[in-house]
Design a protein around this motif. Structure first.
Motif, mmCIF file in Angstrom:
data_model
loop_
_atom_site.group_PDB
_atom_site.id
_atom_site.type_symbol
_atom_site.label_atom_id
_atom_site.label_comp_id
_atom_site.label_asym_id
_atom_site.label_seq_id
_atom_site.Cartn_x
_atom_site.Cartn_y
_atom_site.Cartn_z
ATOM 1 N N THR A 1 0.851 -1.191 0.000
ATOM 2 C CA THR A 1 0.000 0.000 0.000
ATOM 3 C C THR A 1 0.883 1.236 0.000
ATOM 4 N N GLU A 2 0.348 2.336 -0.505
ATOM 5 C CA GLU A 2 1.059 3.612 -0.433
ATOM 6 C C GLU A 2 0.581 4.457 0.747
ATOM 7 N N SER A 3 -0.334 3.912 1.534
ATOM 8 C CA SER A 3 -0.880 4.614 2.694
ATOM 9 C C SER A 3 -0.092 4.244 3.946
ATOM 10 N N LEU A 4 0.498 5.229 4.594
ATOM 11 C CA LEU A 4 1.217 4.974 5.837
ATOM 12 C C LEU A 4 0.268 4.448 6.908
ATOM 13 N N ASP A 5 -0.939 4.980 6.923
ATOM 14 C CA ASP A 5 -1.919 4.528 7.915
ATOM 15 C C ASP A 5 -2.256 3.056 7.716
ATOM 16 N N ALA B 1 -0.458 0.790 6.079
ATOM 17 C CA ALA B 1 0.746 -0.006 6.305
ATOM 18 C C ALA B 1 0.937 -0.291 7.788
ATOM 19 N N THR B 2 0.750 0.740 8.597
ATOM 20 C CA THR B 2 0.928 0.589 10.042
ATOM 21 C C THR B 2 -0.162 -0.280 10.643
ATOM 22 N N ARG B 3 -1.407 0.008 10.277
ATOM 23 C CA ARG B 3 -2.541 -0.732 10.843
ATOM 24 C C ARG B 3 -2.485 -2.209 10.499
ATOM 25 N N SER C 1 0.145 -4.071 9.239
ATOM 26 C CA SER C 1 1.334 -4.777 9.709
ATOM 27 C C SER C 1 1.246 -5.064 11.203
ATOM 28 N N VAL D 1 6.459 -4.937 4.366
ATOM 29 C CA VAL D 1 5.626 -3.830 3.899
ATOM 30 C C VAL D 1 6.259 -3.277 2.622
ATOM 31 N N ASN D 2 5.570 -3.463 1.509
ATOM 32 C CA ASN D 2 6.055 -3.031 0.197
ATOM 33 C C ASN D 2 7.390 -3.670 -0.165
#
Length: 483
Positions: free
Chosen positions: A416-420, A422-424, A426, A436-437
């Motif tokens: 995903t390109e969304s930090l939110d 990616a964090t949620r 992972s 992640v990516n």
């Protein structure tokens, strides 16, 4: 038989010897199904000799200065690099993977030995504050002689991970390497022997897995077990370990979920995932395995993976233009066919897109399976082959639930390109490692291990060294005197 193939022998107490067992092993070329060589299995006398050597040399190796252990491992790494041009085709011939992959594995294995050579000099303890005149210390010590078991899919990497960590920690070791890919293990041990490793510190036995494992784990010499293998084997060895109070590290495979959101560059992600999945003909425990792709981009994802697979050059690993080799053995090919048949019966769409080089060997076509329901075997069991199963999703919470609905817990991936997001995601994925990516979960510097049925404990990183050590608290006070 191939006359140019290396001779396979046991390495016990600093000497190369022919196995004394009554049975023998024929090593096959996966690309042709023809014999490469034959060797005599280790007999129980050989296993007992290896145990005696590991036990007898344990005190001396433990007392060897970390700087000397460092020098031995560094010399072994240098020797492995110097012989890489000879070792690469041997690995490809017995395991089946392309030459480029064999070279990368051997180069990485030398780097593993380098890493542990260095890390062994940093096995720090700590001082705990205490009363005046007291010394409260925590020191790290070698756990003791180790029994280790390695598989056929990465015959250099798995051997050097265990040998490197054990030797750097000050442990002696007996390794039962895979009898299907013995020549690569022999090549690693030749480097160790010529690097000046004292006799008995590291021993290699090759033969009947059940017979050897039972003998090793029931011996009072062994204090730790390290296995890279299947869940079934892990449970058998785990029971033996419990009965004999042994410390264990178990890496038992996986079926890693991959969640691809609709905000990504679909072409780039599809190519990265396909490249990773078809590496070593899919015979990798920690690669992307179950693909959950957002419904908005699922068709494009499948299209790009199919295009990639159609261009993939499948052929014998020793041919320079091969991009994917054969499966390691006939049983893996039969299992792949069963997965495809089951997926078809569950209503999935099959894209059998690879071109095979002929009827010889254990080849299986790169295959893409679209719209796979969650109850298909390919989504529930470890595939360990060149099949890409794709399912659709629309809701984030639901796809996390589906991804975690498995007995495995080695690796997981999110794109995903969304930090939110990616964090949620992972944070929510139940696995020992999350990419992640990226499709890469194995680094020399970071811990490698799983949870749930995928095992416990770690290899690589500082955790990989600590797995071969125990902590001792020393509480030292002034001498007691009468008032």
């Amino acid at each position: 038989m191939t006359s140019s193939f290396p001779e396979i022998r046991q390495f016990i107490d600093g000497e190369w010897r022919r196995g004394s067992g009554t049975s023998a092993e024929t090593v096959l070329d996966p690309a042709t199904a023809r014999p490469l060589t034959e060797f005599a299995h280790a007999g129980l006398d050989d296993v007992d000799a290896a145990l005696d050597a590991a036990g007898r040399s344990a005190t001396g190796w433990r007392a060897t200065a970390p700087e000397e252990r460092y020098r031995v491992l560094r010399r072994a790494a240098d020797l492995l690099r110097a012989r890489i041009d000879t070792a690469v085709p041997v690995l490809s011939r017995e395991q089946g993977k392309p030459l480029a992959e064999s070279r990368a594995e051997l180069e990485g294995s030398a780097a593993i030995l380098d890493w542990y050579a260095e890390e062994g000099r940093r096995a720090y303890g700590r001082i705990v504050p205490g009363a005046p005149g007291s010394r409260l210390m925590v020191v790290q010590e070698p756990v003791g002689p180790v029994a280790a078991f390695t598989p056929w899919n990465f015959p250099a990497t798995t051997v050097t991970r265990k040998v490197g960590a054990a030797l750097a920690a000050g442990c002696t070791i007996v390794i039962k390497a895979s009898e299907e890919t013995p020549a690569t293990a022999v090549a690693v041990f030749e480097c160790l022997a010529q690097a000046g490793l004292p006799a008995g510190v590291a021993n290699l036995v090759l033969g009947n897995p059940a017979q050897i494992s039972e003998r090793l784990l029931k011996s009072p010499v062994i204090r730790k077990v390290s296995l890279t293998g299947s869940i079934g084997v892990g449970r058998v060895l785990g029971h033996l370990a419990v009965e004999n109070d042994l410390v264990t590290t178990m890496e038992l495979g996986g079926n890693a979920p991959v969640i691809v959101f609709d905000d990504v560059d679909v072409d780039a992600v599809a190519i990265a995932c396909a490249t990773a999945k078809f590496r070593n003909a899919g015979q990798v425990c920690n690669v992307p395995s179950r693909f959950y792709v957002h419904e908005r981009v699922a068709d494009r994802f499948v299209e790009r993976v199919v295009e990639f697979a159609r261009k993939l050059r499948v052929g014998p690993g020793v041919e320079v233009d091969s991009q994917m080799g054969a499966l390691a053995n006939a049983r893996r090919r039969d299992v792949m066919a069963g997965f495809v048949d089951d997926a078809l019966a569950h209503g999935a769409t099959i894209h059998d897109v690879g071109r095979l080089p002929g009827d010889d060997g254990f080849f299986f076509a790169p295959t893409v399976v679209a719209d796979v329901p969650d109850d298909a075997k390919i989504m529930r069991e470890e595939v360990f082959g060149p099949i890409v199963p794709v399912a659709r999703f629309s809701d984030t919470d639901d796809v996390i639930r589906r991804a975690n609905d498995t007995t495995y817990g080695l690796g997981s991936f999110v794109f995903t390109e969304s930090l939110d997001l990616a964090t949620r995601v992972s944070d929510a994925l139940e696995a020992g490692m999350v990419g992640v990516n990226t499709t890469v979960l194995s680094r020399t510097e970071t811990p490698f291990g799983g949870i749930k049925a995928s095992g416990h404990g770690y290899e690589s990183g500082i955790e990989g060294l600590e797995a071969y050590m125990r902590r001792k608290a020393i509480l030292q006070h002034s001498p007691l005197r009468s008032v």
